[in-house]
Design an enzyme around this catalytic site. Sequence first.
Site, mmCIF file in Angstrom:
data_model
loop_
_atom_site.group_PDB
_atom_site.id
_atom_site.type_symbol
_atom_site.label_atom_id
_atom_site.label_comp_id
_atom_site.label_asym_id
_atom_site.label_seq_id
_atom_site.Cartn_x
_atom_site.Cartn_y
_atom_site.Cartn_z
ATOM 1 N N GLY A 179 -0.780 -11.208 5.463
ATOM 2 C CA GLY A 179 0.371 -11.759 6.184
ATOM 3 C C GLY A 179 0.700 -10.988 7.437
ATOM 4 O O GLY A 179 1.679 -11.313 8.130
ATOM 5 N N LYS A 218 -10.305 9.671 6.115
ATOM 6 C CA LYS A 218 -11.508 10.254 5.499
ATOM 7 C C LYS A 218 -11.637 11.753 5.816
ATOM 8 O O LYS A 218 -12.646 12.224 6.381
ATOM 9 C CB LYS A 218 -12.774 9.506 5.950
ATOM 10 N N GLY A 271 0.810 -1.215 0.000
ATOM 11 C CA GLY A 271 0.000 0.000 0.000
ATOM 12 C C GLY A 271 0.839 1.258 0.000
ATOM 13 O O GLY A 271 2.068 1.222 -0.053
ATOM 14 N N GLU A 302 6.692 -10.284 1.975
ATOM 15 C CA GLU A 302 5.670 -11.040 1.254
ATOM 16 C C GLU A 302 5.580 -10.509 -0.171
ATOM 17 O O GLU A 302 5.746 -11.231 -1.131
ATOM 18 C CB GLU A 302 4.361 -10.817 2.008
HETATM 19 O O1 0RQ Z 1 -9.765 4.592 1.825
HETATM 20 O O2 0RQ Z 1 -9.270 3.698 -0.405
HETATM 21 O O3 0RQ Z 1 -11.305 5.093 0.004
HETATM 22 O O4 0RQ Z 1 -9.001 6.147 0.072
HETATM 23 O O5 0RQ Z 1 -8.823 2.615 4.010
HETATM 24 O O6 0RQ Z 1 -6.094 3.211 3.532
HETATM 25 O O7 0RQ Z 1 -4.411 4.849 4.298
HETATM 26 O O8 0RQ Z 1 -4.584 4.308 1.800
HETATM 27 O O9 0RQ Z 1 -3.646 2.661 3.497
HETATM 28 O O10 0RQ Z 1 -3.548 1.353 1.291
HETATM 29 O O11 0RQ Z 1 -2.013 0.923 3.242
HETATM 30 O O12 0RQ Z 1 -4.438 0.283 3.353
HETATM 31 C C1 0RQ Z 1 -5.091 -1.613 6.498
HETATM 32 C C2 0RQ Z 1 -6.513 -1.509 4.460
HETATM 33 C C3 0RQ Z 1 -4.548 0.047 4.729
HETATM 34 C C4 0RQ Z 1 -4.153 -2.404 4.288
HETATM 35 C C5 0RQ Z 1 -5.092 -1.387 5.021
HETATM 36 C C6 0RQ Z 1 -9.422 3.785 4.563
HETATM 37 C C7 0RQ Z 1 -8.650 4.922 3.912
HETATM 38 C C8 0RQ Z 1 -8.518 4.420 2.487
HETATM 39 C C9 0RQ Z 1 -6.859 2.493 2.604
HETATM 40 P P1 0RQ Z 1 -9.843 4.917 0.251
HETATM 41 P P2 0RQ Z 1 -4.664 3.846 3.224
HETATM 42 P P3 0RQ Z 1 -3.340 1.295 2.759
HETATM 43 C C10 0RQ Z 1 0.928 -8.207 4.811
HETATM 44 C C11 0RQ Z 1 0.366 -6.836 4.742
HETATM 45 C C12 0RQ Z 1 -4.173 -5.823 6.096
HETATM 46 C C13 0RQ Z 1 -3.280 -6.825 5.430
HETATM 47 C C14 0RQ Z 1 -1.836 -6.523 5.637
HETATM 48 C C15 0RQ Z 1 -4.535 -3.859 4.613
HETATM 49 C C16 0RQ Z 1 -8.342 2.914 2.696
HETATM 50 O O13 0RQ Z 1 -2.836 -2.170 4.691
HETATM 51 O O14 0RQ Z 1 -5.409 -4.427 3.982
HETATM 52 O O15 0RQ Z 1 -1.428 -5.900 6.597
HETATM 53 N N1 0RQ Z 1 -3.891 -4.456 5.650
HETATM 54 N N2 0RQ Z 1 -1.066 -6.978 4.689
HETATM 55 O O16 0RQ Z 1 -9.350 6.138 4.009
HETATM 56 C C17 0RQ Z 1 -12.427 3.804 7.761
HETATM 57 C C18 0RQ Z 1 -10.642 3.739 9.275
HETATM 58 C C19 0RQ Z 1 -9.758 3.762 8.160
HETATM 59 C C20 0RQ Z 1 -10.316 3.780 6.874
HETATM 60 C C21 0RQ Z 1 -8.142 3.753 6.712
HETATM 61 N N3 0RQ Z 1 -10.186 3.707 10.526
HETATM 62 N N4 0RQ Z 1 -11.964 3.757 9.026
HETATM 63 N N5 0RQ Z 1 -11.644 3.799 6.667
HETATM 64 N N6 0RQ Z 1 -9.280 3.779 6.027
HETATM 65 N N7 0RQ Z 1 -8.404 3.744 8.035
HETATM 66 C C22 0RQ Z 1 2.361 -8.343 4.875
HETATM 67 C C23 0RQ Z 1 3.219 -8.153 3.663
HETATM 68 O O17 0RQ Z 1 4.327 -8.474 3.655
HETATM 69 C C24 0RQ Z 1 2.696 -7.507 2.419
#
Ligand code: 0RQ
Length: 492
Positions: free
Chosen positions: A380, A400, A262, A286
């Site tokens: 992961g 947001k 991300g 990963e």
């Molecule tokens: O919304 O897409 O509408 O803009 O969630 O958030 O800040 O762009 O961050 O792309 O890194 O995603 C946890 C989902 C974060 C991801 C998560 C909304 C925010 C935005 C995305 P829009 P960001 P990211 C494994 C690694 C779990 C799996 C993992 C994930 C969208 O990192 O799926 O860790 N993680 N894999 O606006 C409502 C909240 C919010 C929210 C953020 N509190 N409430 N919406 N958003 N916080 C290990 C590896 O090695 C790869």
Amino acid sequence: MSLPFPELTAQEAASLIKDGQTIGFSGFTPAGAAKVIPRALAERAKEEHAAGRPFRIGVVTGASTGDSLDGSLADAEAVAWRTPYQSNVSMRKAINSGKTHFFDMHLSLLQQWVRYGFLGKIHAAVVEAAEVTPDGQITLTTSVGAANTFLHQADKIILEINSHHPTELYGFHDIYEPEDPPHRREIPIYSTHQRCGEAVVRVDPSRIAGIVFSDEEDEVGTFKDPDAVTNKIGENVADFLAAEIRSGRIPKSFLPIQSGVGNIANAVLGAMGVHPEIPAFEMYSEVIQDSVISLMENERLQFASGTSLTVNPAILDKIYSNLDFFRRRMVLRPQEITNNPEVVRRLGIVSINTAIEVDIFGNVNSTHIMGSNMMNGIGGSGDFTRNAYISIFTCPSVAKGGKISPIVPLCSHLDHSEHSVQVVVTEQGIADLRGKDPLERAREIVGNCSHPDYREELNLHLKDVIGGHTPQSLNRAFNMHQRFLETGSMQG
Ligand code: 0RQ
């Protein structure tokens, strides 16, 4: 070379799959995901539905996939159940409306669950490959994920031979599948770059039911450019790690890094790459994503071990024009090896993942919006966090446009407990939770990481709750969430 396997159209391949079957598809992120057969399957499902017949399958993959797989199949209402991770808008809708049953899994467990029979029979493996030899040696493309296990366990194999990927990908993969208990031994990986398996997946050629030729690029999108918030989060993580080196808690030679996927993760790696006190490092992660490649070219990253090469098409072309350089600097392994708790603990990985919510005691929600709606899945993050040398979670202090504070009194869903989470970083600052009791942790997180617009409410919450080892008010713990659901903003 002529191959002794039936050459099929995508439609003919799709016709080999029946309603109610479970299919193991290649793909870990859109990298290496099957494309033409899932699209043909979606068309077939629509035709069956139009004729009044049921057609829904179980979809098992490495992790998320591309639009041709999750998107097309979800749009065609062709997915009865799905595991272990997804990040597609249509699939997310199908899951959150209850049309598709989804269960969220630690990715390191998937392959052994398939072998143990916990997910039932895998009727077919649909796997993208760069090459197959007449005797059944398969060179995968840009990901391994769980493809080797699907290939070994499925009743039949259907391959998408995608000529977009060069056969010179041979040598990028290290395919190793452990024995299962009670005969399992240690996984023989003692350093990031060590190989312990084979370059190809070997199958009995008589199990290959057909091959479909294609020429399609991976459906990998581009990242948002880093902004002031993601840059500051990146700098804070890099500063924290530099201070750990200075204090002697991280060796001067540094430790392998795991970084999530991300926008934030991309910015964190970028900041680590330019920090003067962080030496050139290695990744045992990963996903190998865009920023990893530029770090490699600048010699800030010496080696990357991952299960997918998830880079946008322009960067992949660059890799393909300099394959020898990159083959020496990266390896793609099965996800049960990249994410393996034993190896993560042995190598001393520093894990850096992104949270949706962190509560004041250090519990983390990685998956659910307002406690109910599935975002993507745990991926992961749990495999690495629970076993890391140091586990770090990052998030912005508001989401947001300021209407949501990811720092909350109590997580609306729990993925990583306070026992596994050691450091929390936002653009506001760093909370080091190691060796602190719940109240001390709460003061650290609210004081250092929360946004000023929410700090007063969080402090008031802390002041008002009394008693116990982990002071909490069950009445008021979800006031901020409740306010958001009623008014569209957590702000009072
Ligand atoms: O919304 O897409 O509408 O803009 O969630 O958030 O800040 O762009 O961050 O792309 O890194 O995603 C946890 C989902 C974060 C991801 C998560 C909304 C925010 C935005 C995305 P829009 P960001 P990211 C494994 C690694 C779990 C799996 C993992 C994930 C969208 O990192 O799926 O860790 N993680 N894999 O606006 C409502 C909240 C919010 C929210 C953020 N509190 N409430 N919406 N958003 N916080 C290990 C590896 O090695 C790869």
